[in-house]
Design a protein around this motif. Structure first.
Motif, short mmCIF file in Angstrom:
data_model
loop_
_atom_site.label_atom_id
_atom_site.label_comp_id
_atom_site.label_asym_id
_atom_site.label_seq_id
_atom_site.Cartn_x
_atom_site.Cartn_y
_atom_site.Cartn_z
N VAL A 201 0.86 -1.17 0.00
CA VAL A 201 0.00 0.00 0.00
C VAL A 201 0.90 1.23 0.00
O VAL A 201 1.74 1.38 0.88
CB VAL A 201 -0.90 0.03 1.24
CG1 VAL A 201 -1.80 1.25 1.21
CG2 VAL A 201 -1.74 -1.23 1.32
N ALA A 202 0.73 2.05 -1.00
CA ALA A 202 1.55 3.26 -1.07
C ALA A 202 0.71 4.46 -0.66
O ALA A 202 -0.39 4.65 -1.16
CB ALA A 202 2.06 3.45 -2.48
N VAL A 203 1.22 5.22 0.27
CA VAL A 203 0.55 6.45 0.70
C VAL A 203 1.48 7.61 0.38
O VAL A 203 2.64 7.58 0.73
CB VAL A 203 0.24 6.43 2.21
CG1 VAL A 203 -0.52 7.68 2.60
CG2 VAL A 203 -0.55 5.20 2.57
N HIS B 67 0.18 13.92 0.49
CA HIS B 67 -0.68 13.34 1.50
C HIS B 67 -2.09 13.92 1.42
O HIS B 67 -2.28 15.07 1.07
CB HIS B 67 -0.10 13.59 2.89
CG HIS B 67 -0.72 12.72 3.93
ND1 HIS B 67 -1.84 13.10 4.62
CD2 HIS B 67 -0.41 11.49 4.36
CE1 HIS B 67 -2.16 12.12 5.44
NE2 HIS B 67 -1.32 11.15 5.31
N ALA B 68 -3.07 13.07 1.74
CA ALA B 68 -4.47 13.50 1.67
C ALA B 68 -4.76 14.60 2.68
O ALA B 68 -5.60 15.45 2.47
CB ALA B 68 -5.39 12.32 1.91
N PHE C 145 3.71 0.51 2.63
CA PHE C 145 3.47 -0.56 3.58
C PHE C 145 3.59 -1.90 2.87
O PHE C 145 2.99 -2.09 1.81
CB PHE C 145 2.07 -0.47 4.17
CG PHE C 145 1.82 0.78 4.94
CD1 PHE C 145 2.02 0.82 6.30
CD2 PHE C 145 1.38 1.92 4.30
CE1 PHE C 145 1.80 1.98 7.01
CE2 PHE C 145 1.16 3.09 5.00
CZ PHE C 145 1.37 3.11 6.36
N ASP D 159 -7.71 11.03 15.99
CA ASP D 159 -7.51 9.85 15.15
C ASP D 159 -8.28 8.64 15.65
O ASP D 159 -8.60 7.75 14.87
CB ASP D 159 -6.02 9.51 15.06
CG ASP D 159 -5.35 10.32 13.95
OD1 ASP D 159 -6.05 11.15 13.35
OD2 ASP D 159 -4.17 10.10 13.69
N ILE E 186 -2.85 -2.21 9.75
CA ILE E 186 -2.55 -1.02 8.95
C ILE E 186 -3.47 0.13 9.34
O ILE E 186 -3.11 1.30 9.21
CB ILE E 186 -2.63 -1.34 7.44
CG1 ILE E 186 -2.05 -0.19 6.63
CG2 ILE E 186 -4.04 -1.66 7.00
CD1 ILE E 186 -1.89 -0.49 5.17
N SER E 187 -4.64 -0.22 9.88
CA SER E 187 -5.56 0.85 10.25
C SER E 187 -5.08 1.60 11.49
O SER E 187 -5.61 2.65 11.81
CB SER E 187 -6.95 0.28 10.50
OG SER E 187 -6.90 -0.61 11.57
N PRO F 77 -2.29 5.59 11.15
CA PRO F 77 -2.46 7.01 11.40
C PRO F 77 -2.30 7.38 12.88
O PRO F 77 -1.74 8.42 13.21
CB PRO F 77 -3.88 7.29 10.91
CG PRO F 77 -4.12 6.26 9.88
CD PRO F 77 -3.41 5.04 10.38
#
Lengths: 500, 325
Positions: free
Chosen positions: A145-147, A151-152, A162, A256, A481-482, A485
């Motif tokens: 997973v690429a972030v 960034h958003a 990831f 968060d 992964i959640s 953040p």
């Protein structure tokens, strides 16, 4: 220990007094010191000398036990190589990559030789930015997973990749270096005395920390003595910054995990604190307060009372929200055992500041390498041993409390009309000066080397984020992964502090 | 028929108001004034005027998915009885239709998400499917139990009976011993069914409409979201459809909660007023839940969702035991 010059923070030494090690000596000594005596590297910085035929590497180590800084240097021929220190001392991994990138000295056998910032004037080339060699994984249920890098949220550019097995993160690779600001290069242009604005812009959330670290260097280079009053005002500002940013961190953590009362109350309290900074110096982030030679604004009796009032309200309200936040089962279930960094890992990769303290290491340069006013305070470091998000939230609470007590004490001391500003004189030639300031995130260190006629040969900045990003990468291993953040927010690292 | 159509429209309007109401409640809890209750409606209207950006990698499925999702939700609403009267259409076993027409909408949303090829949306789709598969048994067990209880298999008939029967239970307030209490409860299977049914439907709202503590609709963190992450690539009118459908889900499930407790055989206007009041209560409840607790860790969500199934099983067990006696 004649091979290392032992000094106290902050320090200025003539260049000729710094001992010169041979390369094998250096390799052996650094590994020995780091392994055995609990010494951490602060700077490992190379610059071209002898008409670009040689590279002089200045090494500054922090000895937390002896409360001193160790200085030494080693001279390489240009494009030389040496056996990498990283396999024996992982703490050096990023310093060695940085040295390669900035000075072209190759660490042979470095396990992870990748670029650090991809600076435009880089000497050693560790590949192209577009072709960054990300770690890869293969297999059924493995996915990447690429972030980023855009960034958003509204935070800065950074690429996070990831390697996941279902929802579980196996590894996170963090790639920064998108900003190319050339901060260290800018410090070399023009006079070192008018770089206040630059120092304040190194990391927008650590204005006071960086400005102070820079001001110390400028004052050391010009033999300027600042008064106790100046030190007190700077320290009050530094602690206010710490409180404000810790509140941001707590609010962010609450946000968060979707805990509304935490997010709103910590946010409200933070506004009151940064508004106090606004009253002191006209900027909510403390810009324009610290200048080489002193501070530009005083805290008079009326303002003194106002700050005390703000602290009273903060003291009263933060206790209530802490009580609520740290006792709520749904909050605790999110915070506890999430993103854990063990003490061994923290030590091995050299975490600093609150991230060291939350994982059980007592690293606080206010205590081990105190500047001015802090030397008189018998501070005790708050150390937690959880290493999880809970510890990262709790350490902030404890530090806010500590900072409030410090500010009250300094405000309480009688205001003696001391001079607030002394005009700095001429800059000393051929000297090295180094300073360490404990910013809210952790240890900030600046180092300057001057050449002939007050020119600046090298300016080196080490933001705590430089040490701590690796901690985040290791913290999220084996987590969902959640939860990333949340881990990210609890580390709250600076992108620009890294992307100098 | 006309009457039922008006009530159907009423439910859609109320459904559109629900997200705004919930947000208002959250704002008040947080000490803020908050956006207008109509804000989500304004947003949907605004999105209707916006142009769309459609990724080149997607297929036509991505384009039709939001429309199918909305139509599915609107169809599901047809069988929901609003304010104490029969729904627009009803037939035996219409609650199965309700569940699976919603599932059809979800199926297409998931396909649309997978169609984009984004790793986030894939993760969101996988979570959505997992959690909705877990909530499905809860719905069927509770509805099955109610069907057993009333002898009917249609929303309209079940719900017209339950509140009416509830009114007949008289609790003697002169010293209730524990034994008596147990006896009372054992015999007032209806009460148990109604209470548990409400809890199950409430959990369903939280799961289906992706509210806290299952999903967080406010923080747009792509790595943690469930439903919102699946629609990251949608824009313009498609996004409006998605938001509308999501509001409808809250509205319809809220209406089911209300149907369980709204006394039957009220005059039309008093029934409607009571309906509106109870829907407001539902919004306040959801808003308050979101305001006072943190979101669950992703690995704990299945436990929470399965909790709904266990509650439904309790009802079924009580009914089965009761019938044996």
């Amino acid at each position: 220990m004649y091979k290392w010059l032992k000094v106290k923070n902050p320090a200025i030494v003539p260049l000729k007094d710094i001992p010169v090690l041979t390369v094998p000596e250096m390799l052996e000594e650094v590994v020995d010191l780091i392994k055995n005596e609990g010494v951490r590297p602060l700077h490992f910085a190379g610059r071209k000398t002898h008409d670009n035929r040689k590279v002089t590497v200045t090494i500054v180590l922090a000895d937390d036990v002896e409360n001193s800084l160790l200085l030494s240097q080693v001279v390489f021929t240009a494009d030389d190589c040496y056996d990498s220190l990283t396999p024996q001392a992982p703490i050096m991994h990023l310093f060695e990559r940085e040295l390669y990138e900035q000075a072209g000295i190759i660490p042979l056998g470095h396990p992870w030789p990748k670029g650090v910032r991809y600076e435009h004037d880089r000497v050693g080339d560790l590949g192209n930015f577009n072709e960054y060699p990300y770690l890869q994984s293969e297999g059924i249920r493995m996915h990447e997973v690429a972030v980023g890098p855009v960034h958003a949220g509204i935070i800065e550019p950074g690429s996070f990749r990831f390697l996941c097995y279902g929802e579980q993160v196996w590894h996170l690779e963090i790639q920064l270096g998108y900003q190319h600001r050339g901060v260290e290069g800018l410090f070399k242009t023009g006079s070192i005395l008018n770089k206040s604005h630059l120092s304040e812009s190194i990391a927008g959330d650590t204005v006071i920390g960086h400005a102070w670290a820079y001001a110390i260097l400028a004052e050391l280079l010009t033999d300027t003595e600042v008064t106790n009053r100046v030190q007190a005002i700077r320290a009050i500002a530094l602690e206010l910054e710490r409180i404000a940013m810790h509140l941001v961190g707590l609010g962010g953590i609450a946000m968060d995990i979707g805990y509304l009362p935490g997010a709103s109350v910590y946010g409200r309290l933070r506004t009151a604190v940064i508004n106090t900074m606004l009253k002191i110096c006209g900027s909510r982030f403390g810009r324009g307060l610290i200048r080489p030679g002193g501070v530009l604004f005083d805290i008079d009796t009326a303002l003194n009372l106002e700050i005390v009032d703000v602290l009273d309200v903060l003291y009263r309200d933060i206790e209530k929200i802490n009580e609520l936040f740290f006792n709520m089962p749904s909050v605790l279930s999110r915070l506890e055992h999430t993103g854990t960094v063990s003490k061994e890992t923290a030590k091995a990769i050299g975490l600093v500041g609150i991230m060291a303290k939350m994982s059980g290491l007592s690293v606080d340069s206010r205590i081990s390498h105190p500047i001015s006013i802090y030397a008189n305070e018998r501070l005790k470091p708050h150390v937690l041993d959880g290493g999880d998000v809970f510890a990262r939230a709790k350490i902030r609470v404890l530090e806010i409390d500590q900072s409030m007590r410090l500010i009250r004490r300094w405000l309480g001391t009688e205001v003696k009309r001391n001079e607030l500003y002394v005009k700095p004189g001429t800059v000393k030639s051929n000297h090295l000066a180094v300073s360490v300031v404990e910013g809210w995130r952790g240890e900030i260190s600046h180092m300057v080397i001057t050449g002939n006629q007050s020119s600046v040969l090298q300016y080196k900045v080490k933001d705590p984020s430089f040490n701590n990003w690796m901690g985040l990468a290791l913290a999220v291993r084996d987590n969902g992964i959640s939860d990333f953040p949340l881990c990210n927010k609890s580390f709250d690292l600076s992108y620009c502090g890294f992307d100098l | 028929m006309m009457d039922a159509a008006v009530r159907y429209v009423l439910m859609i309007v109320v459904a559109l108001l629900m997200p705004g109401l919930i947000n208002k409640v959250k704002a008040l809890w947080g000490g803020r004034q908050g956006a207008s209750i109509l804000q989500p409606i304004y947003d949907i209207c605004r999105l209707f005027h916006k142009s769309q950006v459609i990724s080149e990698t997607t297929s036509p499925i991505f384009r039709v998915a939001p429309s199918i999702n909305l139509v599915a939700s609107l169809c599901a609403g047809l069988v929901v009885p609003v304010a104490g009267k029969e729904s627009l259409i009803y037939f035996n076993g219409d609650f199965v239709f309700f569940a699976y027409i919603l599932a059809l909408g979800r199926f297409f949303t998931v396909l649309g998400a997978l169609d984009t090829g984004s790793s986030f949306e894939g993760m969101g789709a996988s979570r959505e499917v997992t959690f909705s598969a877990l909530i499905e048994p809860a719905f069927f067990i509770i509805m099955g139990a109610m069907a057993m209880l009333t002898g009917y298999t249609s929303f309209s008939q079940i719900f017209s009976l339950i509140p009416g029967l509830l009114q007949n239970i008289k609790i003697n307030d002169a010293g209730v011993s524990i034994a008596e209490l147990i006896r009372l409860w054992a015999h007032s299977e209806l009460l148990v069914a109604a209470v548990c049914g409400n809890i199950v439907f409430l959990i369903m709202i939280l799961v289906e409409a992706s509210r806290l503590p299952v999903d967080d609709p406010t923080t747009h963190l792509e790595l943690t979201m469930i439903h919102e992450v699946m629609v990251l690539d949608n824009s313009g009118i498609d996004l409006a459809f998605i938001q509308w459908a999501s509001a409808l889900k809250i509205g319809m499930l809220g209406t089911l909660i209300v149907a369980l407790i709204l006394p039957a055989a009220l005059y039309m206007w008093s029934a409607v007023m009571l309906y509106l009041f109870l829907m407001l209560l539902v919004a306040i409840t959801i808003g308050s839940i979101e305001s006072v607790m943190a979101r669950l860790r992703m690995t704990h969500v299945p436990q929470f969702v399965l909790g709904a199934s266990s509650i439904a099983l309790i009802v079924l067990a009580i009914l089965l035991l009761g019938h044996k006696q």
